[in-house]
Scaffold this motif. Structure first.
Motif, PDB file in Angstrom:
ATOM      1  N   ALA A  51       2.839  -5.152  -3.038  1.00 15.05           N
ATOM      2  CA  ALA A  51       3.331  -3.862  -3.530  1.00 15.05           C
ATOM      3  C   ALA A  51       4.405  -3.318  -2.592  1.00 15.05           C
ATOM      4  O   ALA A  51       4.366  -2.171  -2.161  1.00 15.05           O
ATOM      5  N   ARG A  54       3.941   2.513  -5.189  1.00  9.93           N
ATOM      6  CA  ARG A  54       2.801   2.702  -6.066  1.00  9.93           C
ATOM      7  C   ARG A  54       3.296   3.478  -7.279  1.00  9.93           C
ATOM      8  O   ARG A  54       4.012   4.472  -7.137  1.00  9.93           O
ATOM      9  N   GLU A  59       2.178   5.619 -10.541  1.00  6.47           N
ATOM     10  CA  GLU A  59       1.071   6.385 -11.116  1.00  6.47           C
ATOM     11  C   GLU A  59       1.599   7.066 -12.367  1.00  6.47           C
ATOM     12  O   GLU A  59       2.242   8.111 -12.274  1.00  6.47           O
TER      13      GLU A  59
END
Length: 133
Positions: free
Chosen positions: A86, A109, A111
């Motif tokens: 990631a 990340r 979301e």
């Protein structure tokens, strides 16, 4: 024109990062836990990831109220993604500031419609939050 190394010449899958993202916040957390908003509480900016492996980033403080100082940074280059870790690496070709050069590694990340990029720099943690534009 010189040939790019294979890891830079081949676009990455990284389809989740593709497109334009609007800057929401940029927070620096120092080792003592204190925090500062690097571009103020109303930052402006975009980061764009293209399908052919290029990226560009611009960030500025949202000048307003009594604060007339302007802060701006921009850079662009190729990018590569290590999906297993990631991590997205920005292979900077040009930057308006000395602080961003060479290979700039960012943990990422996603979301929902938000993207969080984080990096350690000089003992501090910088977190940049983006929203799909």
């Amino acid at each position: 024109m010189t040939a790019l190394p294979d890891h830079l010449a081949t676009p990455n899958d990284g389809s989740a990062l593709l497109g334009c993202w609007a800057l929401v916040s940029c927070t620096m957390t120092l080792p003592d836990g204190s925090q500062s908003l690097l571009y103020g509480d109303k930052p402006r900016g975009v980061i764009v990831y293209s399908a052919d492996g290029w990226m560009a980033c611009q960030m500025a403080n949202g000048v307003g109220g009594g604060d007339r100082r302007s802060f701006f940074s921009a850079y662009h280059g190729r990018y590569s993604i290590d999906e297993a870790q990631a991590v997205v690496t920005h292979h900077v070709v040009w930057s308006s500031t000395e602080g961003v050069s060479g290979d700039a590694r960012r943990s990422y990340r996603i979301e929902g419609c938000n993207l969080l990029l984080t990096a350690q720099t000089g003992g501090a943690l910088v977190e940049v939050r983006w929203s799909k534009a």
